[in-house]
Design a protein around this motif. Structure first.
Motif, PDB file in Angstrom:
ATOM      1  N   GLY A   9       0.826  -1.191   0.000  1.00 37.73           N
ATOM      2  CA  GLY A   9       0.000   0.000   0.000  1.00 37.73           C
ATOM      3  C   GLY A   9       0.859   1.239   0.000  1.00 37.73           C
ATOM      4  O   GLY A   9       1.958   1.244   0.558  1.00 37.73           O
ATOM      5  N   LYS A  10       0.353   2.311  -0.639  1.00 36.10           N
ATOM      6  CA  LYS A  10       1.125   3.557  -0.718  1.00 36.10           C
ATOM      7  C   LYS A  10       0.182   4.748  -0.637  1.00 36.10           C
ATOM      8  O   LYS A  10      -0.869   4.776  -1.270  1.00 36.10           O
ATOM      9  N   LEU A  11       0.591   5.723   0.168  1.00 35.92           N
ATOM     10  CA  LEU A  11      -0.052   7.032   0.210  1.00 35.92           C
ATOM     11  C   LEU A  11       0.896   7.961  -0.536  1.00 35.92           C
ATOM     12  O   LEU A  11       2.021   8.209  -0.091  1.00 35.92           O
ATOM     13  N   PHE A 102      -0.381 -10.217  -7.684  1.00 28.30           N
ATOM     14  CA  PHE A 102      -0.452  -9.278  -6.560  1.00 28.30           C
ATOM     15  C   PHE A 102      -0.622  -7.846  -7.063  1.00 28.30           C
ATOM     16  O   PHE A 102       0.024  -7.424  -8.015  1.00 28.30           O
ATOM     17  N   GLN A 103      -1.510  -7.094  -6.428  1.00 27.55           N
ATOM     18  CA  GLN A 103      -1.706  -5.690  -6.789  1.00 27.55           C
ATOM     19  C   GLN A 103      -1.661  -4.817  -5.543  1.00 27.55           C
ATOM     20  O   GLN A 103      -2.380  -5.084  -4.568  1.00 27.55           O
ATOM     21  N   PRO A 104      -0.845  -3.779  -5.558  1.00 32.62           N
ATOM     22  CA  PRO A 104      -0.808  -2.864  -4.421  1.00 32.62           C
ATOM     23  C   PRO A 104      -2.021  -1.944  -4.430  1.00 32.62           C
ATOM     24  O   PRO A 104      -2.718  -1.819  -5.442  1.00 32.62           O
ATOM     25  N   ARG A 105      -2.254  -1.289  -3.288  1.00 32.09           N
ATOM     26  CA  ARG A 105      -3.303  -0.265  -3.183  1.00 32.09           C
ATOM     27  C   ARG A 105      -2.607   1.088  -3.136  1.00 32.09           C
ATOM     28  O   ARG A 105      -1.891   1.391  -2.181  1.00 32.09           O
ATOM     29  N   LEU A 106      -2.800   1.861  -4.183  1.00 29.33           N
ATOM     30  CA  LEU A 106      -2.117   3.138  -4.348  1.00 29.33           C
ATOM     31  C   LEU A 106      -3.132   4.266  -4.171  1.00 29.33           C
ATOM     32  O   LEU A 106      -4.108   4.355  -4.921  1.00 29.33           O
ATOM     33  N   VAL A 107      -2.893   5.104  -3.173  1.00 26.74           N
ATOM     34  CA  VAL A 107      -3.834   6.159  -2.825  1.00 26.74           C
ATOM     35  C   VAL A 107      -3.221   7.511  -3.178  1.00 26.74           C
ATOM     36  O   VAL A 107      -2.120   7.842  -2.728  1.00 26.74           O
ATOM     37  N   TYR A 108      -3.950   8.269  -3.986  1.00 28.62           N
ATOM     38  CA  TYR A 108      -3.515   9.590  -4.428  1.00 28.62           C
ATOM     39  C   TYR A 108      -4.419  10.635  -3.781  1.00 28.62           C
ATOM     40  O   TYR A 108      -5.644  10.462  -3.754  1.00 28.62           O
ATOM     41  N   VAL A 109      -3.798  11.699  -3.255  1.00 28.03           N
ATOM     42  CA  VAL A 109      -4.542  12.699  -2.491  1.00 28.03           C
ATOM     43  C   VAL A 109      -4.380  14.088  -3.099  1.00 28.03           C
ATOM     44  O   VAL A 109      -3.499  14.321  -3.934  1.00 28.03           O
ATOM     45  N   ASP A 110      -5.224  15.011  -2.619  1.00 25.51           N
ATOM     46  CA  ASP A 110      -5.091  16.415  -3.006  1.00 25.51           C
ATOM     47  C   ASP A 110      -4.206  17.127  -1.976  1.00 25.51           C
ATOM     48  O   ASP A 110      -3.643  16.492  -1.078  1.00 25.51           O
ATOM     49  N   HIS A 120      -4.211   0.591  -8.707  1.00 29.58           N
ATOM     50  CA  HIS A 120      -3.456  -0.630  -8.438  1.00 29.58           C
ATOM     51  C   HIS A 120      -2.205  -0.745  -9.284  1.00 29.58           C
ATOM     52  O   HIS A 120      -1.458  -1.713  -9.159  1.00 29.58           O
ATOM     53  N   GLN A 121      -1.982   0.231 -10.169  1.00 31.88           N
ATOM     54  CA  GLN A 121      -0.781   0.247 -10.993  1.00 31.88           C
ATOM     55  C   GLN A 121      -0.216   1.648 -11.011  1.00 31.88           C
ATOM     56  O   GLN A 121      -0.972   2.624 -11.113  1.00 31.88           O
ATOM     57  N   ILE A 122       1.102   1.742 -10.957  1.00 31.27           N
ATOM     58  CA  ILE A 122       1.764   3.029 -11.094  1.00 31.27           C
ATOM     59  C   ILE A 122       1.796   3.366 -12.575  1.00 31.27           C
ATOM     60  O   ILE A 122       2.304   2.570 -13.376  1.00 31.27           O
ATOM     61  N   PRO A 123       1.244   4.510 -12.948  1.00 26.02           N
ATOM     62  CA  PRO A 123       1.235   4.842 -14.365  1.00 26.02           C
ATOM     63  C   PRO A 123       2.664   5.042 -14.886  1.00 26.02           C
ATOM     64  O   PRO A 123       3.505   5.530 -14.156  1.00 26.02           O
TER      65      PRO A 123
END
Length: 125
Positions: A9-11, A102-110, A120-123
Motif C-alpha cells: 500500500g502507498k499514500l 499481486f496488486q498494491p493499493r495506491l492512494v492519491y490525495v489532493d 493498483h498500478q503506477i502509471p
C-alpha cells in the motif's frame, strides 16, 4: 518457500500536517487514508520525504477519519518539516506464486490529504 517483499500500500504525496517531537513515536495518519491503502494501525511503514530526500521507517497509528492528519512524531519528527510532501509505503511478504497476481493499493490525495483516487498500478512516466 521463497518470499518476495512487494509494495502492499502507498499514500502518494501526502502533506505533513503536524510534527510532534515530544510524542512517544510513530506517524499518525487519518484512518480513512490507512484503510484505503490497506495499512493497519501499528503496522511498519516507510516514509520518503520528497522535499529533503530523507527515508526512514516507523509504525502507523490512526488519526480521525477525514481529518487529513499526517503527524510525524518522536525522533522521526527531526527528519521532516511541517508541510513536507511524503510518500508513505507498506510492504508485504508474498510467495513467488502469489506475486504474479499481486496488486498494491495506491492512494492519491489532493493538497489537503483528501483521497482523489485509488489505483493498483503506477502509471508509466
Amino acid at each position: 518457500m521463497i518470499l518476495l517483499s512487494l509494495l502492499k500500500g502507498k499514500l502518494h504525496r501526502v502533506r505533513v500536517t503536524a510534527v510532534e517531537l515530544e510524542y512517544e513515536g510513530s506517524c499518525a495518519i487519518a484512518s480513512d487514508l490507512l484503510a484505503a491503502a490497506g495499512i493497519l494501525p501499528y503496522e511498519q511503514i516507510h516514509l520518503y520525504d520528497v522535499n529533503n530526500g530523507e527515508r526512514f521507517s516507523t509504525y502507523a497509528i490512526a488519526a480521525p477519519a477525514g481529518s487529513g492528519v499526517i503527524s510525524v512524531n518522536g525522533a522521526a519528527a527531526r527528519r521532516v518539516a511541517l508541510g513536507d510532501i511524503l510518500i508513505i509505503a507498506a510492504y508485504a511478504q508474498v510467495s513467488a506464486d502469489e506475486a504474479a497476481d499481486f496488486q498494491p493499493r495506491l492512494v492519491y490525495v489532493d493538497g489537503s490529504n483528501q483521497i482523489q483516487r485509488i489505483g493498483h498500478q503506477i502509471p508509466p512516466s
